[in-house]
Design a protein around this motif. Structure first.
Motif, PDB file in Angstrom:
ATOM      1  N   VAL A  35      -4.445  -3.069  -5.605  1.00 21.59           N
ATOM      2  CA  VAL A  35      -5.684  -3.488  -4.949  1.00 21.59           C
ATOM      3  C   VAL A  35      -6.830  -2.550  -5.323  1.00 21.59           C
ATOM      4  CG1 VAL A  35      -6.848  -3.709  -2.720  1.00 21.59           C
ATOM      5  CG2 VAL A  35      -4.562  -4.667  -3.024  1.00 21.59           C
ATOM      6  N   ALA A 295      -7.352  -9.433  -5.855  1.00 20.16           N
ATOM      7  CA  ALA A 295      -6.952  -8.361  -4.937  1.00 20.16           C
ATOM      8  C   ALA A 295      -6.053  -8.901  -3.835  1.00 20.16           C
ATOM      9  CB  ALA A 295      -8.191  -7.701  -4.342  1.00 20.16           C
ATOM     10  N   CYS A 296      -6.337 -10.112  -3.358  1.00 28.25           N
ATOM     11  CA  CYS A 296      -5.495 -10.717  -2.314  1.00 28.25           C
ATOM     12  C   CYS A 296      -4.097 -11.013  -2.852  1.00 28.25           C
ATOM     13  CB  CYS A 296      -6.145 -12.006  -1.804  1.00 28.25           C
ATOM     14  SG  CYS A 296      -7.606 -11.735  -0.781  1.00 28.25           S
ATOM     15  N   ALA A 299      -2.345  -7.879  -2.886  1.00 26.92           N
ATOM     16  CA  ALA A 299      -2.026  -7.419  -1.533  1.00 26.92           C
ATOM     17  C   ALA A 299      -0.748  -8.053  -0.997  1.00 26.92           C
ATOM     18  CB  ALA A 299      -3.189  -7.720  -0.590  1.00 26.92           C
TER      19      ALA A 299
END
Length: 416
Positions: A35, A295-296, A299
């Protein structure tokens, strides 16, 4: 038992099973580092692209000619540039953008380079976001006199001469069998702008024959460029700077309509107007959404890591059943047992978060160094990553901690 004692016990338990703890942290480390790397590098790329567009003139409208369908009579002329300034309502400044390539020889050290030549007029200063670092831009007297002067990019000056303040130095530019000794009158941040205007790899290789690594960006009077290349001043693009308070899109459309009228091609979509400020907003939104999405996805590994933490904490509760029974029989309250295991879970994830942040920052700088871009890693991103990793430990540690706290002391003491 206070928080300090809970911390000591948690650290002691993690050290006692350090290999297992490290393997448990891997999910958190991978999640946090990915991330940080994606957001840091992605934001850096976004800032670079936006900055490059801003250098092209965030307050300007770029008028382009569709080269795939245009004929010789459709291209913009220098006369059109002057008429646009005087006849199109809302236009304050207008500069041609004539692209040319050639060979350059640095007179001081006889170093050869590929020259990216951008023919402009003095109005280009109103499209640039910064003034000359050294020297000055050529004026209209020099422009009208076809003076052999040029503004060189900061990076180009550093690579060609070894330092930036090269005002007064000379470069001999050759193209189409012609050559001209050009005096450097100014140094400005124009390298990115020149590169974005059409300095493709194929064009560079054609003029450098694949032998030169050095590329020099020069902004010179458009009239001088036509003398160097011997080509007619047929412009494929120009910049229009609107008057204060005017709508850029309206001014761009008015300029397109004038060109259609002047060249008699109303029925064809030869000319397009591109508001550079709009491009900045579009690029900013696209890059932000893309970075957030990736990024999600990264994550997701944090959730997997959290599940791993919960699994190990359940194993830890099972292994320390007798310890829990003894503590409860000695009067340890439910909240104390809960706090102890929650602290261990949070510390485990927090350590993984710190390691992940370190790896992520190093990875972002390493990845961006490959494309010569500075990553953008802010303090709030690091703080958010620490809070998120702690939150993962807290969330996934609740169930094991509650299970340990609700254990019957008699049953716990009977456990083998």
């Amino acid at each position: 038992m206070n928080i300090r004692e809970s911390l000591k016990i948690a650290v002691k338990c993690i050290k006692a099973n350090w290999l297992r703890s490290l393997l448990t942290m891997l999910g958190i480390i991978i999640g946090i580092s990915s991330v940080i790397l994606i957001i840091g590098a992605g934001t850096g790329v976004r800032d670079y692209i936006v900055g490059m567009i801003e250098e092209m003139g965030s307050n300007a409208v770029m008028i382009s000619v569709d080269a795939t369908s245009a004929t010789d009579r459709d291209y913009i002329t220098l006369e059109d540039v002057e008429n646009i300034k005087t006849k199109v309502s809302g236009v304050e400044h207008c500069t041609p953008m004539l692209m040319g390539f050639g060979r350059a020889t640095i007179d001081r050290n006889a170093k050869d380079a590929t020259a990216m030549l951008i023919g402009v007029n003095p109005d280009i200063q109103f499209a640039l976001t910064s003034e000359c670092s050294y020297g000055r831009l050529f004026d209209y007297d020099e422009y009208n006199a076809n003076a052999p002067v040029a503004v060189i990019g900061n990076a180009s000056a550093e690579m060609a001469f070894g330092y930036e303040d090269v005002v007064g130095e000379y470069i001999t530019v050759s193209s189409s069998g012609r050559s001209m000794k050009v005096k450097i009158c100014g140094v400005a941040n124009v390298d990115s702008m020149a590169g974005s205007m059409g300095g493709s790899t194929d064009m560079m290789q054609m003029f450098s024959n694949g032998s030169d690594q050095l590329i020099v960006a020069l902004f010179i009077p458009c009239t001088t460029l036509t003398q160097i290349t011997g080509a007619a001043p047929q412009l494929a693009s120009l910049f229009v700077i609107a008057e204060e308070g005017k709508d850029y899109d309206a001014v761009g459309n008015a300029t397109v309509n004038y060109l259609k009228s002047a060249h008699g091609n109303y029925s064809d979509n030869i000319y397009t107007a591109q508001n550079m400020a709009t491009y900045i907003e579009i690029v900013d939104v696209i890059m932000s959404v893309l970075t957030a999405f990736i990024a999600c996805v990264g994550a997701v590994s944090l959730v997997v890591g959290g599940i791993g933490v919960m699994n190990i904490m359940l194993v830890s509760v099972t292994e320390r059943t007798r310890e829990i029974g003894i503590r409860k029989s000695l009067g340890a309250k439910t909240r104390v047992i809960t706090m102890q295991f929650l602290t261990e879970s949070v510390i485990l994830c927090l350590i993984g978060g710190v390691i992940g942040i370190t790896i992520g920052i190093a990875g972002a700088f390493g990845a961006c160094s490959l494309i010569d871009i500075k990553p953008n890693i802010s303090w709030w991103l690091i703080l958010l990553a620490l809070m998120f990793s702690s939150g993962v430990g807290l969330f996934f540690g609740i169930y094991p901690a509650r299970k340990a706290a609700q254990m019957s002391p008699i049953d716990a003491l009977r456990s083998e």
